[in-house]
Design an enzyme around this catalytic site. Structure first.
Site, PDB file in Angstrom:
ATOM      1  N   CYS A   1       0.859  -1.205   0.000  1.00  0.00           N
ATOM      2  CA  CYS A   1       0.000   0.000   0.000  1.00  0.00           C
ATOM      3  C   CYS A   1       0.883   1.240   0.000  1.00  0.00           C
ATOM      4  CB  CYS A   1      -0.928   0.001   1.211  1.00  0.00           C
ATOM      5  SG  CYS A   1      -1.806  -1.539   1.532  1.00  0.00           S
ATOM      6  N   ALA A   2       1.834   1.313  -0.920  1.00  0.00           N
ATOM      7  CA  ALA A   2       2.953   2.248  -0.815  1.00  0.00           C
ATOM      8  C   ALA A   2       2.660   3.670  -1.283  1.00  0.00           C
ATOM      9  CB  ALA A   2       4.134   1.703  -1.616  1.00  0.00           C
TER      10      ALA A   2
ATOM     11  N   PRO B   1       1.420   7.430  -1.866  1.00  0.00           N
ATOM     12  CA  PRO B   1       2.210   8.101  -2.907  1.00  0.00           C
ATOM     13  C   PRO B   1       3.720   7.997  -2.755  1.00  0.00           C
ATOM     14  CG  PRO B   1       1.451   9.713  -1.327  1.00  0.00           C
ATOM     15  CD  PRO B   1       0.846   8.398  -0.899  1.00  0.00           C
ATOM     16  N   GLY B   2       4.202   7.342  -1.688  1.00  0.00           N
ATOM     17  CA  GLY B   2       5.611   7.000  -1.661  1.00  0.00           C
ATOM     18  C   GLY B   2       6.471   7.683  -0.619  1.00  0.00           C
ATOM     19  N   GLY B   3       5.894   8.397   0.331  1.00  0.00           N
ATOM     20  CA  GLY B   3       6.709   9.046   1.353  1.00  0.00           C
ATOM     21  C   GLY B   3       7.525   8.055   2.155  1.00  0.00           C
ATOM     22  N   LYS B   4       6.892   6.968   2.576  1.00  0.00           N
ATOM     23  CA  LYS B   4       7.603   5.947   3.359  1.00  0.00           C
ATOM     24  C   LYS B   4       8.538   5.141   2.463  1.00  0.00           C
ATOM     25  CE  LYS B   4       3.665   5.694   6.490  1.00  0.00           C
ATOM     26  NZ  LYS B   4       2.866   6.663   5.691  1.00  0.00           N
TER      27      LYS B   4
ATOM     28  N   ASP C   1      -2.624  -9.892  -2.561  1.00  0.00           N
ATOM     29  CA  ASP C   1      -2.329 -10.794  -3.684  1.00  0.00           C
ATOM     30  C   ASP C   1      -0.832 -10.916  -3.956  1.00  0.00           C
ATOM     31  OD1 ASP C   1      -5.034 -11.185  -4.058  1.00  0.00           O
ATOM     32  OD2 ASP C   1      -5.225  -9.573  -5.534  1.00  0.00           O
TER      33      ASP C   1
ATOM     34  N   ASP D   1       1.421  -0.119   5.801  1.00  0.00           N
ATOM     35  CA  ASP D   1       0.685   1.081   6.204  1.00  0.00           C
ATOM     36  C   ASP D   1      -0.715   0.902   5.631  1.00  0.00           C
ATOM     37  OD1 ASP D   1      -0.244   3.541   6.929  1.00  0.00           O
ATOM     38  OD2 ASP D   1       1.039   4.685   5.575  1.00  0.00           O
TER      39      ASP D   1
ATOM     40  N   CYS E   1      -3.150   5.548   9.911  1.00  0.00           N
ATOM     41  CA  CYS E   1      -3.381   6.908  10.392  1.00  0.00           C
ATOM     42  C   CYS E   1      -4.772   7.064  10.992  1.00  0.00           C
ATOM     43  CB  CYS E   1      -3.160   7.927   9.286  1.00  0.00           C
ATOM     44  SG  CYS E   1      -4.184   7.684   7.810  1.00  0.00           S
TER      45      CYS E   1
END
Length: 463
Positions: free
Chosen positions: A275-276, A278-281, A325, A338, A391
């Protein structure tokens, strides 16, 4: 339908000539922005559409993406103010009419809400807000006959706001009853402070690649215990700030930066970010030296992640797939989940949540998270770490859900977080060693620089 105590002012209707009408956006500067704001406000409050999706720069609503940069900023400001204070705005509107607005007059109410948000909460001249609201009503066949009412009501609101607004605000709840009751049940001692901070617009936090102190000095910000740089609320888009084009930093709430920092080690390890987007983590993991596989089920969001990684100069693998999946026979050294949630910890920056989510969603999403966590556990190598985060400020989606997972998976345990890792955030570490942040943390004399998003995070390992 007339204004209460307004004499004949609310009864007048404007004469209309029968001639071809030009495009309203060509007739008056700023009108297209107000029309877009009303349309998107309707999408949120009537259709439960996500504001983030509507305001996406590339895939958002055409009424928004077709505007210039300054008009986009204005639309965003109107919508955030309107949604943050919608109960007060509606109460003010309803007080100014002697009979309720017709049930079928939804488009009219959106025009009034947009006008009221500018008059009551934004630094926009009252006269301009009223004039454009009248033009907006006049340009819409559904609202044309109410143009006089719009004019009279908003003019009166502008005259009386100094005395009436505090009175209405004092007796009108800012938040839905279900949200406040659940919050008080879970945060008895901090509830009042949390609710107070939720009414304030949030600061903007940046995660920097290096030299947090230097970036804080250059951008006029402060360094937080998370290592983030907080810059308050800038006037223009952050994309115009020093360091954006060069990939020196990215926007990320300080609380959202914690989960990626919870791994014991990242350098050289294979890490899956489920669940990455928009990519901050994802960027944090790559910056720490991990070999990252970033997964997301949305092609648009994954493309956005790829664009962000390109700007920041990070090379990560991406997989278009649902987290549940994902198949990885060899597993990963670590997995970051996340998980999708009610997002109730982020209502300061996403006030649309109160209109797109409800208590039923909390229970439903807690089950989704549990299913994802069950699957994620199977992707972790024997000595690896699984970091779960979301969150939501509701324990049903955090502490309680994880407790259920551990009861059903006795081979797993919590690996406690050491409070010494984040001096200044010791109160965010629970007795079990989880992380729980909320908007009343990081107090500051300036409310614009205070608070954190509500976040939950935990490190899980096999026994």
């Amino acid at each position: 339908m007339v204004l209460t105590g307004s004499g004949t002012e609310g009864k007048r209707s404007r004469p209309h000539k029968k001639h071809h009408r030009r495009d309203p956006a060509e007739m008056k500067p700023g009108l297209a922005a107000r029309q877009a704001a009303a349309r998107l406000l309707s999408a949120v409050t009537e259709s439960r559409a996500s504001l983030d999706g509507l305001l996406d720069a590339t895939g958002g609503n055409p009424a928004f993406t077709g505007l210039g940069d300054q008009d986009r900023l204005l639309v965003r400001a109107i919508l955030l103010s309107a949604l943050r204070h919608l109960r007060v705005i509606d109460a003010f509107i309803d007080q100014l009419v002697d009979t309720p607005l017709p049930d079928g007059a939804k488009a009219l109410r959106q025009v009034l809400r947009v006008g009221a948000a500018q008059i009551l909460y934004l630094d926009i001249p009252d006269r301009a807000a009223v004039d454009l609201a009248v033009s907006q009503a006049d340009a819409d066949p559904r609202n044309r006959r109410f143009a006089g009412l719009v004019n009279a009501l908003l003019r009166r609101m502008a005259r009386e706001k100094e005395t009436v607004l505090p009175e209405i605000s004092a007796v009108t709840p800012d938040f839905p009853e279900w949200f406040e009751s659940r919050l008080r049940r879970s945060y008895a001692d901090e509830a009042d402070a949390i609710l107070s901070n939720l009414s304030q617009p949030p600061a903007i936090d940046l995660t920097v690649k290096t030299d947090a102190e230097g970036w804080a000095a250059r951008l006029g910000g402060v360094v937080l215990p998370t290592g983030s740089v907080r810059i308050g609320r800038p006037e223009g888009p952050v994309s115009g700030f020093e360091g954006y084009d060069d990939g020196g930093w990215w926007v990320q709430d300080a609380a959202a930066s914690l989960p990626a920092q919870m791994f014991s080690k990242l350098e050289g390890l294979e890490i899956a970010d489920l669940c990455a987007a928009p990519g901050g983590k994802t960027a944090q993991l790559a910056l720490a030296g991990a070999r990252v596989t970033a997964c997301d089920q949305s092609a648009n969001r994954l493309e956005r992640l790829r664009g962000n990684m390109a700007r920041l100069g990070f090379d990560v693998a991406t997989r278009l797939t649902r987290a549940q999946d994902l198949v990885a026979p060899d597993g990963f050294d670590g997995v970051l989940l996340d998980a999708p949630c009610s997002s109730t910890g982020t209502v300061r920056r996403h006030p649309d949540i109160f209109y797109t989510k409800g208590p039923d969603d909390i229970e439903r999403l807690a089950q989704v998270q549990r299913d994802l966590l069950d699957h994620a556990a199977g992707l972790v190598r024997p000595q690896g770490e699984l970091v779960f985060a979301n969150c939501s400020i509701d324990p049903a989606e955090g502490e309680e859900m994880v407790a259920g997972f551990l009861a059903d998976h006795p081979a797993w345990k919590i690996k406690p977080i050491d409070p010494a890792r984040w001096p200044g955030l010791e109160l965010a570490i629970t007795k079990k060693g989880e992380i729980r942040t909320h908007p009343a943390m990081l107090a500051n004399e300036d409310p614009r620089l205070a608070g954190l998003d509500g976040f939950y995070g935990v490190v899980l390992t096999r026994r």
